[in-house]
Design a protein around this motif. Sequence first.
Motif, PDB file in Angstrom:
ATOM      1  N   ILE A   9       0.649  -1.082   0.045  1.00 28.76           N
ATOM      2  CA  ILE A   9      -0.027   0.077  -0.071  1.00 28.76           C
ATOM      3  C   ILE A   9       1.021   1.225   0.050  1.00 28.76           C
ATOM      4  CG2 ILE A   9      -1.612   1.552   1.407  1.00 28.76           C
ATOM      5  CD1 ILE A   9      -2.799  -1.200   2.270  1.00 28.76           C
ATOM      6  N   GLY A  10       1.779   1.312   0.740  1.00 28.13           N
ATOM      7  CA  GLY A  10       2.595   2.489   1.004  1.00 28.13           C
ATOM      8  C   GLY A  10       3.641   2.559  -0.487  1.00 28.13           C
ATOM      9  N   PHE A  11       4.056   1.320  -1.086  1.00 30.23           N
ATOM     10  CA  PHE A  11       4.675   1.435  -2.250  1.00 30.23           C
ATOM     11  C   PHE A  11       3.906   2.009  -3.427  1.00 30.23           C
ATOM     12  CE2 PHE A  11       6.947  -0.267  -5.996  1.00 30.23           C
ATOM     13  CZ  PHE A  11       8.209   0.264  -5.670  1.00 30.23           C
ATOM     14  N   TYR A  12       2.652   1.638  -3.586  1.00 27.35           N
ATOM     15  CA  TYR A  12       1.695   1.977  -4.595  1.00 27.35           C
ATOM     16  C   TYR A  12       1.447   3.466  -4.366  1.00 27.35           C
ATOM     17  CZ  TYR A  12      -2.565   2.711  -6.680  1.00 27.35           C
ATOM     18  OH  TYR A  12      -3.546   3.296  -7.639  1.00 27.35           O
ATOM     19  N   GLY A  13       1.123   3.983  -3.094  1.00 32.62           N
ATOM     20  CA  GLY A  13       0.878   5.183  -2.860  1.00 32.62           C
ATOM     21  C   GLY A  13       2.100   6.066  -3.312  1.00 32.62           C
ATOM     22  N   VAL A  14       3.385   5.839  -3.101  1.00 37.36           N
ATOM     23  CA  VAL A  14       4.490   6.597  -3.611  1.00 37.36           C
ATOM     24  C   VAL A  14       4.409   6.738  -5.114  1.00 37.36           C
ATOM     25  CG1 VAL A  14       7.087   6.679  -3.875  1.00 37.36           C
ATOM     26  CG2 VAL A  14       6.211   6.072  -1.524  1.00 37.36           C
TER      27      VAL A  14
ATOM     28  N   HIS B 290       0.646  14.436  -5.450  1.00 35.76           N
ATOM     29  CA  HIS B 290       1.095  15.560  -4.140  1.00 35.76           C
ATOM     30  C   HIS B 290       1.970  15.175  -3.207  1.00 35.76           C
ATOM     31  CE1 HIS B 290       0.008  18.089  -0.718  1.00 35.76           C
ATOM     32  NE2 HIS B 290      -0.903  18.885  -1.469  1.00 35.76           N
ATOM     33  N   PHE B 291       3.078  15.976  -2.981  1.00 36.96           N
ATOM     34  CA  PHE B 291       4.485  15.783  -2.308  1.00 36.96           C
ATOM     35  C   PHE B 291       3.981  15.351  -0.738  1.00 36.96           C
ATOM     36  CE2 PHE B 291       8.276  16.999  -0.285  1.00 36.96           C
ATOM     37  CZ  PHE B 291       9.284  16.381  -0.882  1.00 36.96           C
ATOM     38  N   ILE B 292       3.174  15.851  -0.090  1.00 34.96           N
ATOM     39  CA  ILE B 292       2.803  15.453   1.147  1.00 34.96           C
ATOM     40  C   ILE B 292       2.405  14.169   1.294  1.00 34.96           C
ATOM     41  CG2 ILE B 292       1.660  16.044   3.092  1.00 34.96           C
ATOM     42  CD1 ILE B 292       2.099  19.018   2.735  1.00 34.96           C
ATOM     43  N   ARG B 293       1.555  13.841   0.157  1.00 36.20           N
ATOM     44  CA  ARG B 293       0.773  12.225   0.222  1.00 36.20           C
ATOM     45  C   ARG B 293       1.870  11.310  -0.307  1.00 36.20           C
ATOM     46  NH1 ARG B 293      -4.968  13.474  -2.789  1.00 36.20           N
ATOM     47  NH2 ARG B 293      -5.665  14.491  -0.969  1.00 36.20           N
ATOM     48  N   ILE B 294       2.795  11.597  -0.825  1.00 38.57           N
ATOM     49  CA  ILE B 294       4.192  10.812  -1.195  1.00 38.57           C
ATOM     50  C   ILE B 294       4.873  10.504   0.263  1.00 38.57           C
ATOM     51  CG2 ILE B 294       6.220  10.595  -2.365  1.00 38.57           C
ATOM     52  CD1 ILE B 294       4.849  12.106  -4.952  1.00 38.57           C
ATOM     53  N   ILE B 295       5.051  11.658   0.827  1.00 35.12           N
ATOM     54  CA  ILE B 295       5.780  11.431   2.090  1.00 35.12           C
ATOM     55  C   ILE B 295       5.125  10.577   3.067  1.00 35.12           C
ATOM     56  CG2 ILE B 295       6.603  12.834   4.190  1.00 35.12           C
ATOM     57  CD1 ILE B 295       7.229  14.932   2.145  1.00 35.12           C
ATOM     58  N   ILE B 296       3.667  10.654   3.176  1.00 35.66           N
ATOM     59  CA  ILE B 296       2.958   9.846   4.081  1.00 35.66           C
ATOM     60  C   ILE B 296       3.019   8.571   3.395  1.00 35.66           C
ATOM     61  CG2 ILE B 296       0.475   9.456   4.967  1.00 35.66           C
ATOM     62  CD1 ILE B 296       0.346  12.449   4.776  1.00 35.66           C
ATOM     63  N   SER B 297       2.796   8.102   2.194  1.00 33.51           N
ATOM     64  CA  SER B 297       3.041   6.637   1.693  1.00 33.51           C
ATOM     65  C   SER B 297       4.327   6.149   2.114  1.00 33.51           C
ATOM     66  CB  SER B 297       2.735   6.900   0.121  1.00 33.51           C
ATOM     67  OG  SER B 297       1.151   7.362  -0.142  1.00 33.51           O
ATOM     68  N   PHE B 298       5.311   6.986   1.962  1.00 37.82           N
ATOM     69  CA  PHE B 298       6.679   6.500   1.771  1.00 37.82           C
ATOM     70  C   PHE B 298       6.851   6.067   3.667  1.00 37.82           C
ATOM     71  CE2 PHE B 298      11.259   7.161   2.739  1.00 37.82           C
ATOM     72  CZ  PHE B 298      11.663   6.172   1.777  1.00 37.82           C
ATOM     73  N   GLU B 299       6.278   6.965   4.561  1.00 40.68           N
ATOM     74  CA  GLU B 299       6.155   6.594   5.648  1.00 40.68           C
ATOM     75  C   GLU B 299       5.292   5.282   6.018  1.00 40.68           C
ATOM     76  OE1 GLU B 299       7.352   7.890   8.618  1.00 40.68           O
ATOM     77  OE2 GLU B 299       8.639   9.007   7.000  1.00 40.68           O
TER      78      GLU B 299
END
Length: 100
Positions: free
Chosen positions: A17-22, A27-36
């Motif tokens: 789920i996180g990798f797909y979100g990246v 949106h840059f902040i959503r990418i950071i959250i997905s990476f988290e």
Amino acid sequence: MIDVNLAILATIPLFIIGFYGVLARRHFIRIIISFEIALTAVILAIGAFATSKGMLGEVIGIIIIAVVAMEVALGLAIAIQLDRLFQTVDIYELRKLKEE
């Protein structure tokens, strides 16, 4: 006692789920959250291994948590500066600025 195989099976969907979100977000902040989310899955997997390996796994987990905290602080600082300078945090809009 947690079975290591069960813990790994629980972390795989979280990492996916996180990798797909990246990969899918703009949106840059959503990418950071997905990476988290992806890094949280890694920390949980290391914690599962730490139950069978002793202190070394716990120390590695704490180091990764510290690196994740630094990554979040740096990412949010970059996002704030992007918003101040360009009034957007959309990564595709920022690519267009490079071409100009």
